[in-house]
Design a protein around this motif. Structure first.
Motif, PDB file in Angstrom:
ATOM      1  N   VAL A 131       0.823  -1.222   0.000  1.00  0.00           N
ATOM      2  CA  VAL A 131       0.000   0.000   0.000  1.00  0.00           C
ATOM      3  C   VAL A 131       0.855   1.270   0.000  1.00  0.00           C
ATOM      4  N   ALA A 159      -5.343   3.282   3.804  1.00  0.00           N
ATOM      5  CA  ALA A 159      -3.905   3.018   3.748  1.00  0.00           C
ATOM      6  C   ALA A 159      -3.258   3.717   2.553  1.00  0.00           C
ATOM      7  N   VAL A 160      -3.735   3.452   1.361  1.00  0.00           N
ATOM      8  CA  VAL A 160      -3.158   4.063   0.163  1.00  0.00           C
ATOM      9  C   VAL A 160      -3.410   5.572   0.169  1.00  0.00           C
ATOM     10  N   ALA A 179     -13.501  11.297   2.796  1.00  0.00           N
ATOM     11  CA  ALA A 179     -13.512  10.208   3.771  1.00  0.00           C
ATOM     12  C   ALA A 179     -14.921  10.070   4.334  1.00  0.00           C
ATOM     13  N   TYR A 199     -17.906  12.460   2.601  1.00  0.00           N
ATOM     14  CA  TYR A 199     -18.810  12.168   1.480  1.00  0.00           C
ATOM     15  C   TYR A 199     -20.120  11.528   1.934  1.00  0.00           C
ATOM     16  N   LYS A 200     -20.117  10.965   3.147  1.00  0.00           N
ATOM     17  CA  LYS A 200     -21.363  10.340   3.628  1.00  0.00           C
ATOM     18  C   LYS A 200     -22.356  11.392   4.130  1.00  0.00           C
ATOM     19  N   ILE A 228     -18.606   9.043  -6.545  1.00  0.00           N
ATOM     20  CA  ILE A 228     -17.526  10.012  -6.299  1.00  0.00           C
ATOM     21  C   ILE A 228     -16.748  10.242  -7.595  1.00  0.00           C
ATOM     22  N   CYS A 245      -6.846   3.604  -9.553  1.00  0.00           N
ATOM     23  CA  CYS A 245      -6.086   2.721  -8.661  1.00  0.00           C
ATOM     24  C   CYS A 245      -6.970   1.611  -8.096  1.00  0.00           C
ATOM     25  N   SER A 247     -11.512   0.465  -7.181  1.00  0.00           N
ATOM     26  CA  SER A 247     -12.926   0.756  -7.389  1.00  0.00           C
ATOM     27  C   SER A 247     -13.745   0.056  -6.303  1.00  0.00           C
ATOM     28  N   VAL A 278       0.567  -1.644  -8.991  1.00  0.00           N
ATOM     29  CA  VAL A 278       1.832  -1.514  -8.261  1.00  0.00           C
ATOM     30  C   VAL A 278       2.858  -2.549  -8.722  1.00  0.00           C
ATOM     31  N   PHE A 322     -15.065  -2.803   3.577  1.00  0.00           N
ATOM     32  CA  PHE A 322     -16.132  -2.412   2.656  1.00  0.00           C
ATOM     33  C   PHE A 322     -17.234  -1.605   3.334  1.00  0.00           C
ATOM     34  N   GLY A 324     -16.213   0.527   5.708  1.00  0.00           N
ATOM     35  CA  GLY A 324     -15.454   1.691   6.166  1.00  0.00           C
ATOM     36  C   GLY A 324     -15.121   1.658   7.649  1.00  0.00           C
TER      37      GLY A 324
END
Ligand SMILES: NC(=O)c1ccc[n+]([C@@H]2O[C@H](COP(=O)([O-])OP(=O)(O)OC[C@H]3O[C@@H](n4cnc5c(N)ncnc54)[C@H](OP(=O)(O)O)[C@@H]3O)[C@@H](O)[C@H]2O)c1
Length: 334
Positions: A131, A159-160, A179, A199-200, A228, A245, A247, A278, A322, A324
């Motif tokens: 990551v 992480a990323v 986030a 975004y929530k 998004i 990167c 989805s 990567v 998934f 969050g």
């Protein structure tokens, strides 16, 4: 020798969220090694969104995990038996193996952790692992990001995303994150991002991005896809780059996923979509790990790990990616 190995294996291809119908635990006895093999006792297991893709049988950059096979993932562990000339008992190694307590390996995709490494072994699955390296190469090489440009980062507390955003700040860019909770947004701000969008809590994503990126978006770092991505497309500058990167919004989809509704904006803004993998940078991993290590030592990069204790928790920890509820790089401490 006689080792009892616990494994999670793929019993059936999952339909939606992974359950124990698809991924099940079993025990196996390891009694012997062939010449050229070593036995690794795993200490940490990396829990990554990409594993969901490997459980499916759609064409991808790696072959699907076969039904009946152990769930593929990165691990770090100690060599406890060896018939491999390059590895001795006691060596610490990291690389590609699986959700299992012991791994038999012939050294393929395995690396030794230097004996004098100052870093905890789990760093080799997080900031100095795939990551961290993803964030590094995606930002410094593939995105074409230049100082002064604006980067929009999705999954910015992850992480990323968290590491990638900090690298872009080191390059002198304006960085805006997205986030999914107030706590995560505070963390992203703490990391030095210029702005962050929860975004929530946002009803008009396009307007929220426009407000946070008044000069438009030069690079959209897409970790999530979906709504998004569509809102980001409407905020791209001319000749912007969309760095594809991941989805994650669609990894558990049970129906066909529509393409972006605002795809036309790629043409309208002479933008570019760049896929990122990567593993394309394998030969440059040591160089990048060195630089990341220096940044960590200098306090220029901060990161979080969400370490769940207990091998039996692999599936539960995986599913937290998934919804969050993970808080940083998800790892299992075996
Ligand atoms: N291409 C490559 O070589 C490569 C390598 C490594 C990782 N990746 C990709 O990078 C992305 C991030 O991976 P990671 O390991 O760093 O995971 P992570 O960001 O630490 O964890 C995943 C995060 O994704 C967010 N998320 C989950 N579902 C979402 C949804 N429906 N909409 C928006 N956000 C959602 C959640 O954060 P919130 O709480 O903020 O929603 C969650 O915490 C993934 O897409 C992964 O596949 C790609």
């Amino acid at each position: 020798m006689m080792y009892k190995n616990k494994q999670f294996y793929l019993r059936a291809r999952p339909d939606g969220v992974v359950t124990d119908k698809a991924v099940t635990q079993r025990e196996q006895i390891i009694e012997s090694l062939e010449d050229g093999e070593m036995l690794i006792e795993n200490q940490f297991i990396s829990i990554d969104p990409a594993i969901r893709g490997w459980m499916s049988d759609e064409p991808s950059y790696m072959s699907p995990i076969e039904i009946g096979s152990v769930i593929r993932s990165s691990t770090v562990g100690k060599v406890v038996e060896s018939r491999h000339q390059d590895y001795q008992i006691g060596d610490m190694v990291y690389g590609l193996s699986g959700w299992e307590t012991f791994s038999v390996s012939n050294g393929f995709f395995m690396n030794k952790i230097p004996e004098n490494s100052p870093y905890p072994v789990n760093y080799y699955l997080s900031v100095m692992g795939a990551v961290g390296l993803t964030a590094y190469f995606a930002i410094t090489d593939r995105s074409g990001l230049k100082p002064g440009e604006t980067l929009l980062m999705s999954a910015a507390a992850g992480a990323v995303g968290s590491i990638g955003g900090q690298i872009a700040k080191l390059m002198g860019c304006r960085v805006v994150g997205l986030a999914g909770s107030e706590e995560k947004c505070n963390w992203v701000k703490h990391l030095g991002f210029d702005d962050v969008i929860n975004y929530k809590e946002t009803t008009d994503m396009t307007a929220a991005i426009e407000k946070a990126c008044p000069e438009g978006v030069d690079v959209y770092f897409d970790n999530v896809g979906g709504e998004i991505l569509d809102a980001a497309l409407l905020n791209l500058n001319s000749h912007a780059r969309v760095l594809f990167c991941g989805s994650i919004a669609s990894y558990n989809a049970t129906e066909p996923v529509p393409g972006p509704y605002n795809w036309w904006q790629i043409l309208a803004r002479s933008a570019e979509v760049r896929g990122f993998l990567v593993s394309d940078y394998l030969d440059r991993f040591p160089e990048a790990a060195l630089t990341i290590g220096e940044w960590v030592d200098a306090g220029k990069i901060e990161f979080k790990e969400d370490v769940v204790k207990g091998f039996d928790n692999c599936v539960t920890a995986f599913n937290r990616l998934f919804d969050g509820s993970n808080n940083g790089k998800m790892l299992i401490q075996v």
